[in-house]
Structures are given as structure tokens and as C-alpha cells.
Design an enzyme around this catalytic site. Sequence first.
Site, PDB file in Angstrom:
ATOM      1  N   HIS A 209     -82.286 -88.248  15.676  1.00  0.00           N
ATOM      2  CA  HIS A 209     -83.182 -87.251  16.272  1.00  0.00           C
ATOM      3  C   HIS A 209     -82.437 -86.430  17.320  1.00  0.00           C
ATOM      4  O   HIS A 209     -82.644 -86.607  18.514  1.00  0.00           O
ATOM      5  CB  HIS A 209     -84.381 -87.985  16.883  1.00  0.00           C
ATOM      6  CG  HIS A 209     -85.404 -87.104  17.532  1.00  0.00           C
ATOM      7  ND1 HIS A 209     -85.546 -85.764  17.240  1.00  0.00           N
ATOM      8  CD2 HIS A 209     -86.357 -87.385  18.473  1.00  0.00           C
ATOM      9  CE1 HIS A 209     -86.536 -85.259  17.971  1.00  0.00           C
ATOM     10  NE2 HIS A 209     -87.036 -86.220  18.726  1.00  0.00           N
TER      11      HIS A 209
ATOM     12  N   CYS B  93     -94.118 -84.958  17.251  1.00  0.00           N
ATOM     13  CA  CYS B  93     -94.724 -85.071  18.574  1.00  0.00           C
ATOM     14  C   CYS B  93     -93.785 -84.430  19.591  1.00  0.00           C
ATOM     15  O   CYS B  93     -92.600 -84.219  19.324  1.00  0.00           O
ATOM     16  CB  CYS B  93     -95.005 -86.523  18.928  1.00  0.00           C
ATOM     17  SG  CYS B  93     -93.557 -87.602  18.881  1.00  0.00           S
TER      18      CYS B  93
ATOM     19  N   GLY C 101     -92.763 -84.285  23.883  1.00  0.00           N
ATOM     20  CA  GLY C 101     -92.890 -84.866  25.207  1.00  0.00           C
ATOM     21  C   GLY C 101     -93.844 -84.080  26.092  1.00  0.00           C
ATOM     22  O   GLY C 101     -94.009 -82.866  25.933  1.00  0.00           O
TER      23      GLY C 101
ATOM     24  N   CYS D  42     -89.001 -81.697  21.704  1.00  0.00           N
ATOM     25  CA  CYS D  42     -88.650 -82.166  20.354  1.00  0.00           C
ATOM     26  C   CYS D  42     -89.009 -81.187  19.243  1.00  0.00           C
ATOM     27  O   CYS D  42     -88.549 -81.345  18.114  1.00  0.00           O
ATOM     28  CB  CYS D  42     -89.313 -83.510  20.080  1.00  0.00           C
ATOM     29  SG  CYS D  42     -88.747 -84.821  21.178  1.00  0.00           S
TER      30      CYS D  42
END
Length: 672
Positions: free
Chosen positions: A611, A641, A643, A344
Site C-alpha cells: 500500500h 478508506c 485516514g 490513501c
Amino acid sequence: MRKTSVVVGNCPGFAVNRMFFPQGNVAHFLAVECGVDPYALDAACEAFGLPMGPFRLQDFVGLDITVAVSGTFGAAFADRAYRSTFVPPMMAAGKLGRKSGSGFYTYASSDPRAAGTPDKTVVGRFIAPAATDTPVFPPGRAPLSPADLVDLTLLPCVNEACRLLEEGVSSSPSDLDVASVLGMAFPAHHGGLLFWATHAHGGPVGILARLRELDALTGHRCALLKPSFALLRSAAAASPHLGRPPRPSRTPGAPDDIVIVAAARTAVGRADRGGFRNTSADNLLAPVLADLLRRTQLAPADVGDVVMGSVLPRGDSGAVQTRVAGVLAGLPVTVPVRTTNRLCSSGLQAIADAAAAVARGDHAVAIAGGYESMSENAFTNKSLVPNPKVRGNPTAASCYMSMGQTSENVASRYGVGRVEQDVVAVVSHARAASAMLSGRQAGEIVPVKTRVKPLPAKGAPPPPKGTPPTWEEVTVARDEGVRVGVTLSQLSLLKPVFSKTGSTTAGNASQVSDGAAGVVLMRRSEAHTRGLPVLGCFRAYAVAGVDPSVMGIGPAVAIPAVLAKAGVQLEEVDLIELNEAFGSQAHYVSQQLGLNGDIVNVNGGAIAIGHPLGMTGARQTVSLLAELGRRGGRYGVVSMCIGTGMGAAALYEINSDAPAVGMGREAVIGKL
């Protein structure tokens, strides 16, 4: 018409009602949570000079109107609106206020000038049952003084007025004073709401101290009593009067600083159902690259490298698509490209990588950003087989955990309830809708002409085999996931997605989306030589690891790390773009770091906007730089954040050589 005009910008409630809504909202909080007698509160306010106290005014307007108006502000400002529950039962009992002959007061006459008689049964029948199990004040505590009641009622309105000035809805505190007298019936002999607060409490410093005192007095349970970012900044600057806080001082910066001279993005499309559903990733990226070249008027051959973040393409697909996009955008074959994947944070990582390369002297000019077509690529990687060695190693095993399950873990481990998560979502949509409807972000977006296959009607049979597809030409120029008027009651109807007993829903999680974004980087000295506007400086970058099972908490570690690297205090930061992967983790990070909600995702976040994994960090950067420029800010943070248990954060700084307004688009277009 005998009207006095006050020029204001567009926002829910404009100026008067926006300042006014905290008054009735706080009154309900005081009655329910603090046990304040509503008639004592009315008496204190009327003795101060208001023509009607909050409860008498609600009777006059009608409780049905009160509920409707409260719903509007509850949707627009869900992060601070108090949600009382006792008025609907009053309405069901036929107590609508003066219009029905009874409400908080009873009325023997329909004459609007006739004063009502307090109906003391309202407290026992309706208000007391709505109270929580843990009242703010212990039994037997002395009642609040009339001065306390007046300040509790009016200072939240002052706090909201400070926000209006910071947001640019109003440019003058004296305008708001006029609006308060003529629109709110604030007693003229006190000089207007802000004038009164300034002189009664000794300016912003005294107002801040009093507001904090009242917040502590009421158990820190009313968000409207928490100081706004604007009030905090005014007090920190020791401003003698309320007004828009002084803008932070910007420094010239250094010649070797790595700066951004152009920034652009596509709109964010809804995956599988939006305008980009049939658009390949390279056709998302190419228009952005072409627009960056147009904005800067760079010779395409001057670009030293193109670095793009992308997550979902398998194998060499992403590298090939990036290369194709570069050629389609007009870059010569001599300009290399590469992709990077840190899940991300890929778009932000690409910018950090390109900045480091320019700083090393690898290139004079680089383009960086990210893209993702979640319509084109499956989110779940079915080819990924868990390593058998993770058995017996819960930490390693949790790297395979679904993102939704990590959200549930954050919610349960750190006590983030369903309502808190839904509030994040409502605020995200409200702010994104406001930005979209006002056209505030139009300068960031590159309209993309593409085509789509019409979606089949629900329940319609598939077309016969061999039927040639039909296409529709479309232009995608607005973020498609944003919904206007989202409410908590709507979101409360959604069922959990990842666990039957969980709290993460489709409404409080980020949307799967398509899009691309990019920036042009070079040294400050290079930008000055080329006569290009410096939109911002890439000041610092940090990545940190956390427990993979609660990967969403990553920004709570990464943000302090990047600020420490740069020697910047959190209080100096003007804006924060915090990726809303899930409402659970966004709420946790904000609470853990003590972030002021007034500066977090001011134009909405990923729950509303979407996103697209590889694009997100770059989109946040584009939006942050634009808003910092609009507000005259200095420092901004982008964070998300990641993964498998990480967080990333970048610090951007706007220096004194930045354009006076916006994205510097006017300066660039003027050269075309």
C-alpha cells in the site's frame, strides 16, 4: 497411455481436484456442524453411483494425504474452505485409513477391494467433540434425505466448476464433464457433473434455487454452499445450460465521456528492504510517465497537465519531485504539474481531478495517478501537534488516532475476529501469488532499472566512517510483498501490533511499500481522433465521511454513493478493487455491502501487494481496467478508506470500443 486430454489453465488443483475439493470439505462440515452420520452420507453417495462416498474415499487415500491436500486448498481458497479439526486427533490415535487398518472404517484385509466395516466410535470419539456449541440442527430433527445428502455433496462441486469457467481455467462445460467422469469417477450414466446438475435441477436458475435452499437448510454456515458470482450471473441471464456466463452488453458510450487510453504502473517494492529502497520518488514516477508517452505515442507537448497524488512528502517536496519526474520523462517545460493529497485515496483523487479538468475543457489530454516512496519518507509526521481544542471533543481527537488503532476499533465495534482478518490476508496472498506466477499482470508493470545499497548482514557491525557505499544494479519488475503459500496457521503465530489484546497484526495489515502508477485521460472523441484504444471510461466518483475512529468503514458508504450517482446496481458490477488497509475493515465492508468475494481483489490486495499510499488508487485503477478487459466485463469499482474518517470510490465502465483483450497494449505496440 490411454489418457484423455482436457485443456485447462493453471490454478491450484487445475480442473479435477479444484472441482473435487468441495466434496470432502462439505462432508466434514455436515458431519461436524450438522450431525450427519458419515456412513449415511457415504451410503447416499454410493447409491447415487459414486464408487466411494467422501469418508470411504478419504480412508482409501489416507487421512494424512487428506490433511495435506486440505491444507493446500485451505491456503488457496481460505475464504470458502471449511476448517475441520477432528482428523489430526484421529491420525494421532493411529487411524490413517486403510493403510493402518482403521480410519472411518476398519479393515480386516489389506486387499484394496475389500469393503471396510463402519467404525461407529469415530463419531463419539473424534467428530462430536469438534462440533461448535450451537449445532445447525436441533436435537431430534429428522435426518436429511439421501437426495439432500447427494445435493449437499455435489452441488458445491458444481459451484466451483462455475468459477473455473468464469476464470477461464476451462473454456467448456463439456470438458469439465469429461474431467469429472474420468478424473473424479463421477458416474458416467449421469452424463457428467455439470450435465447432471443442469438436467436434475433445471439449469442455472434451478441450481441456484437449490443451492440457496441447502445454504439456508444448513444455517448459512458453509461458504461452499454460497452461490458463486458465475452461477448468479448465469441464473440472472436465464441461461439454459451451465457455462461461462454471458458477457454483459457494452454500450458505445458518448463522445464527451472522459476515458483512459493508457495505464501503467511500477511493481510495488517493499519499503526499506526492497528493490526501490534507495530510489527517490521522482525516479519511481519518471519511468511510468515515459511509458505512458510511449504507449500512446503522444507528442509530449500535447499533455495539458500532470496531476499526481502523494501523501508523505513534507512541504514542497512532492511538487518538486513531480516536476522533476515530468522533465526526466521527456515532458517539455511547458507542461505543468501539480500534486494532491487526500491520504490513501490520493492516487484516485488525482485521476478524478484530472477527469474533471478534461471535462471542463481545461485540457484535451491529462496524465494522472500517484506515487509514494515510504522508504524515503517517514510514515509518522512528528511535526504534527494535536490542537488543544480537541480536548473534550472525541470525534475531533480521533482524527489524530493511528491507523492501526482504528483497525482495532473496527474489529471490536463490529465483531470482526482474528480468524476473519487472517482469512482476508491468506486470500490476498493466494490470489496475488497466482497472478504473479502466471504473469497475468506483467502487461501493467513498467520494469524499472535502479540500484540499491546492499543490506547489512544481521548483527554485522556498521562499516567504518568514510567507507564509500557500494551499489548493486537491479531491475524491479515484480511485486515484492507477495508470499506464496501463506497459511492461517502461519498467520496465527503473529502477535498483535497495536494492542496486546488486539487482533491486527503485521500479517493481516497492508504493507508499507514504494511505487508509482498513472493513466492518460482525454475525451472519447479525442481518443477516436487520435486512433488510441479506449481502455475504460471514468464514469463516476464519490467521497464520503465517516467516524474518524473507525475510518476503515469508509468504502461501505462511498461505494453505494458512487453507484447511486451513476444509476448502476451493485449486481451489475463485474469487479471490485477494495483496498485492504487492514483485514478488519476489508472484511467489514465486504460483509456490510454483501459483496461477492469472487469479484473482490481477484488478483490480490494491499495486504499482499502493498500500500504505497499515494500510488494505491492509481494502481487499483490500472489493475481493474486490465482485468475487466481480460474478463470481458463492463463495470468495475475502485474504493478505499481514508485516514481521519472518509471513503472514496470510483466507477469505471468498459464500452464497446474497448480493445478485445487485455490492456490494449498490443494495439499500441503495433503502432511503434
